[in-house]
Scaffold this motif. Structure first.
Motif, PDB file in Angstrom:
ATOM      1  N   LEU A 180       0.830  -1.039   0.046  1.00  0.00           N
ATOM      2  CA  LEU A 180       0.125   0.221   0.010  1.00  0.00           C
ATOM      3  C   LEU A 180       1.000   1.241  -0.025  1.00  0.00           C
ATOM      4  O   LEU A 180       1.744   1.541   1.017  1.00  0.00           O
ATOM      5  CB  LEU A 180      -0.880  -0.051   1.213  1.00  0.00           C
ATOM      6  N   GLU A 181       0.999   1.971  -1.189  1.00  0.00           N
ATOM      7  CA  GLU A 181       1.597   3.439  -1.382  1.00  0.00           C
ATOM      8  C   GLU A 181       0.528   4.314  -0.789  1.00  0.00           C
ATOM      9  O   GLU A 181      -0.347   4.545  -1.362  1.00  0.00           O
ATOM     10  CB  GLU A 181       2.134   3.492  -2.592  1.00  0.00           C
ATOM     11  N   MET A 182       1.249   5.012   0.304  1.00  0.00           N
ATOM     12  CA  MET A 182       0.315   6.371   0.698  1.00  0.00           C
ATOM     13  C   MET A 182       1.131   7.437   0.462  1.00  0.00           C
ATOM     14  O   MET A 182       2.200   7.463   1.022  1.00  0.00           O
ATOM     15  CB  MET A 182       0.099   5.718   2.168  1.00  0.00           C
ATOM     16  N   ASN A 183       0.398   8.297  -0.367  1.00  0.00           N
ATOM     17  CA  ASN A 183       0.910   9.591  -0.347  1.00  0.00           C
ATOM     18  C   ASN A 183       0.251  10.678   0.138  1.00  0.00           C
ATOM     19  O   ASN A 183      -0.969  10.386   0.514  1.00  0.00           O
ATOM     20  CB  ASN A 183       1.275   9.866  -2.063  1.00  0.00           C
ATOM     21  N   ILE A 184       0.846  11.820   0.085  1.00  0.00           N
ATOM     22  CA  ILE A 184       0.024  12.999   0.568  1.00  0.00           C
ATOM     23  C   ILE A 184      -0.742  12.702   1.959  1.00  0.00           C
ATOM     24  O   ILE A 184      -1.962  12.963   2.053  1.00  0.00           O
ATOM     25  CB  ILE A 184      -1.149  13.750  -0.487  1.00  0.00           C
ATOM     26  N   LEU A 185       0.017  12.120   2.880  1.00  0.00           N
ATOM     27  CA  LEU A 185      -0.530  11.655   4.130  1.00  0.00           C
ATOM     28  C   LEU A 185      -1.190  12.926   5.004  1.00  0.00           C
ATOM     29  O   LEU A 185      -0.507  13.941   4.839  1.00  0.00           O
ATOM     30  CB  LEU A 185       0.141  10.879   4.992  1.00  0.00           C
ATOM     31  N   LYS A 186      -2.223  12.660   5.501  1.00  0.00           N
ATOM     32  CA  LYS A 186      -2.685  13.484   6.345  1.00  0.00           C
ATOM     33  C   LYS A 186      -3.022  12.958   7.923  1.00  0.00           C
ATOM     34  O   LYS A 186      -2.914  11.777   8.271  1.00  0.00           O
ATOM     35  CB  LYS A 186      -4.212  13.819   5.930  1.00  0.00           C
ATOM     36  N   ALA A 187      -3.340  14.112   8.946  1.00  0.00           N
ATOM     37  CA  ALA A 187      -3.145  13.755  10.146  1.00  0.00           C
ATOM     38  C   ALA A 187      -4.355  12.624  10.390  1.00  0.00           C
ATOM     39  O   ALA A 187      -4.344  11.479  11.168  1.00  0.00           O
ATOM     40  CB  ALA A 187      -3.395  14.766  11.058  1.00  0.00           C
ATOM     41  N   GLU A 188      -5.246  12.553   9.638  1.00  0.00           N
ATOM     42  CA  GLU A 188      -6.567  11.663   9.847  1.00  0.00           C
ATOM     43  C   GLU A 188      -6.215  10.375   9.188  1.00  0.00           C
ATOM     44  O   GLU A 188      -7.270   9.488   9.316  1.00  0.00           O
ATOM     45  CB  GLU A 188      -7.937  12.359   9.223  1.00  0.00           C
ATOM     46  N   ASP A 189      -5.001   9.933   8.681  1.00  0.00           N
ATOM     47  CA  ASP A 189      -4.756   8.996   8.157  1.00  0.00           C
ATOM     48  C   ASP A 189      -3.996   7.998   9.546  1.00  0.00           C
ATOM     49  O   ASP A 189      -3.710   6.890   9.102  1.00  0.00           O
ATOM     50  CB  ASP A 189      -3.647   8.891   7.024  1.00  0.00           C
ATOM     51  N   THR A 190      -3.886   8.579  10.381  1.00  0.00           N
ATOM     52  CA  THR A 190      -3.420   7.976  11.527  1.00  0.00           C
ATOM     53  C   THR A 190      -3.902   6.895  12.012  1.00  0.00           C
ATOM     54  O   THR A 190      -5.347   7.147  12.303  1.00  0.00           O
ATOM     55  CB  THR A 190      -2.885   8.992  12.832  1.00  0.00           C
ATOM     56  N   ALA A 191      -3.260   5.714  12.277  1.00  0.00           N
ATOM     57  CA  ALA A 191      -4.255   4.467  12.346  1.00  0.00           C
ATOM     58  C   ALA A 191      -3.350   3.310  12.651  1.00  0.00           C
ATOM     59  O   ALA A 191      -2.165   3.332  12.245  1.00  0.00           O
ATOM     60  CB  ALA A 191      -5.448   4.168  11.515  1.00  0.00           C
ATOM     61  N   VAL A 192      -3.979   2.270  12.993  1.00  0.00           N
ATOM     62  CA  VAL A 192      -3.253   0.871  12.921  1.00  0.00           C
ATOM     63  C   VAL A 192      -3.652   0.285  11.537  1.00  0.00           C
ATOM     64  O   VAL A 192      -4.908   0.173  11.411  1.00  0.00           O
ATOM     65  CB  VAL A 192      -3.320   0.102  13.943  1.00  0.00           C
ATOM     66  N   TYR A 193      -2.761  -0.208  10.861  1.00  0.00           N
ATOM     67  CA  TYR A 193      -3.214  -0.419   9.353  1.00  0.00           C
ATOM     68  C   TYR A 193      -3.041  -2.122   9.428  1.00  0.00           C
ATOM     69  O   TYR A 193      -2.025  -2.577   9.856  1.00  0.00           O
ATOM     70  CB  TYR A 193      -2.330   0.141   8.068  1.00  0.00           C
ATOM     71  N   TYR A 194      -4.079  -2.757   8.805  1.00  0.00           N
ATOM     72  CA  TYR A 194      -4.193  -4.055   8.969  1.00  0.00           C
ATOM     73  C   TYR A 194      -4.342  -4.689   7.435  1.00  0.00           C
ATOM     74  O   TYR A 194      -4.976  -4.373   6.483  1.00  0.00           O
ATOM     75  CB  TYR A 194      -5.399  -4.866   9.676  1.00  0.00           C
ATOM     76  N   CYS A 195      -3.537  -5.692   7.287  1.00  0.00           N
ATOM     77  CA  CYS A 195      -3.582  -6.593   5.978  1.00  0.00           C
ATOM     78  C   CYS A 195      -4.487  -7.535   6.209  1.00  0.00           C
ATOM     79  O   CYS A 195      -4.811  -8.202   7.211  1.00  0.00           O
ATOM     80  CB  CYS A 195      -2.133  -7.248   5.587  1.00  0.00           C
ATOM     81  N   HIS A 196      -5.610  -7.898   5.074  1.00  0.00           N
ATOM     82  CA  HIS A 196      -6.686  -8.859   5.121  1.00  0.00           C
ATOM     83  C   HIS A 196      -6.659  -9.608   3.709  1.00  0.00           C
ATOM     84  O   HIS A 196      -6.446  -9.006   2.791  1.00  0.00           O
ATOM     85  CB  HIS A 196      -7.853  -8.125   5.042  1.00  0.00           C
ATOM     86  N   VAL A 197      -6.627 -10.844   3.790  1.00  0.00           N
ATOM     87  CA  VAL A 197      -7.033 -11.825   2.605  1.00  0.00           C
ATOM     88  C   VAL A 197      -8.371 -12.690   2.946  1.00  0.00           C
ATOM     89  O   VAL A 197      -8.665 -13.005   4.208  1.00  0.00           O
ATOM     90  CB  VAL A 197      -5.754 -12.779   2.214  1.00  0.00           C
ATOM     91  N   ARG A 198      -8.989 -13.067   1.884  1.00  0.00           N
ATOM     92  CA  ARG A 198      -9.824 -13.682   1.981  1.00  0.00           C
ATOM     93  C   ARG A 198     -10.090 -15.044   0.958  1.00  0.00           C
ATOM     94  O   ARG A 198      -9.659 -14.534  -0.396  1.00  0.00           O
ATOM     95  CB  ARG A 198     -11.461 -13.041   1.781  1.00  0.00           C
ATOM     96  N   SER A 199     -10.117 -16.129   1.295  1.00  0.00           N
ATOM     97  CA  SER A 199      -9.767 -17.281   0.304  1.00  0.00           C
ATOM     98  C   SER A 199     -10.808 -17.389  -0.598  1.00  0.00           C
ATOM     99  O   SER A 199     -11.969 -16.851  -0.059  1.00  0.00           O
ATOM    100  CB  SER A 199      -9.355 -18.538   1.084  1.00  0.00           C
TER     101      SER A 199
END
Length: 116
Positions: A80-99
């Motif tokens: 996940l390429e994240m550009n022009i980050l903002k304060a509201e992007d602050t979070a814990v980011y999780y990867c998810h897959v569904r088989s």
């Protein structure tokens, strides 16, 4: 059981960029749906971006035009390429897959903190 591990989180100033990656303990092929979610303090976990089984990329409105999700290779499930980050992007980011059979797997999360 699939084990996912996120990496690449950190502290960045507003307007900056980060690249998150998700690795897997097993081969994740194109038949899996995969995506990124995030959870900010005091808020529900929300969907951020995903790659569908037919390869389409989809984004939540708050990140459209700033974030790019892509499939990985050699053990990396996706990035996940994240550009022009903002304060509201602050979070814990999780990867998810569904088989293809509907089984879900989540990573442990990586913290992204954007300072204004």
């Amino acid at each position: 059981q699939v084990q996912l591990v996120e990496s690449g989180g950190g502290l960045v100033q507003s307007g900056g960029s980060l690249r998150l990656t998700c690795t897997s303990s097993i081969l994740i092929n194109d038949f899996y749906e995969m995506g990124w979610y995030r959870q900010a303090p005091g808020k529900e976990r929300e969907w951020v971006a995903r790659i569908t089984r037919v390869g389409d990329e989809e984004y939540a409105d708050p990140v459209t035009g700033r974030f790019t999700v892509s499939r990985g290779n050699s053990g990396v499930v996706m990035s996940l390429e994240m550009n022009i980050l903002k304060a509201e992007d602050t979070a814990v980011y999780y990867c998810h897959v569904r088989s293809p059979f509907g089984a879900d797997a989540w990573g442990q999360g990586t913290q992204v903190t954007v300072t204004s």
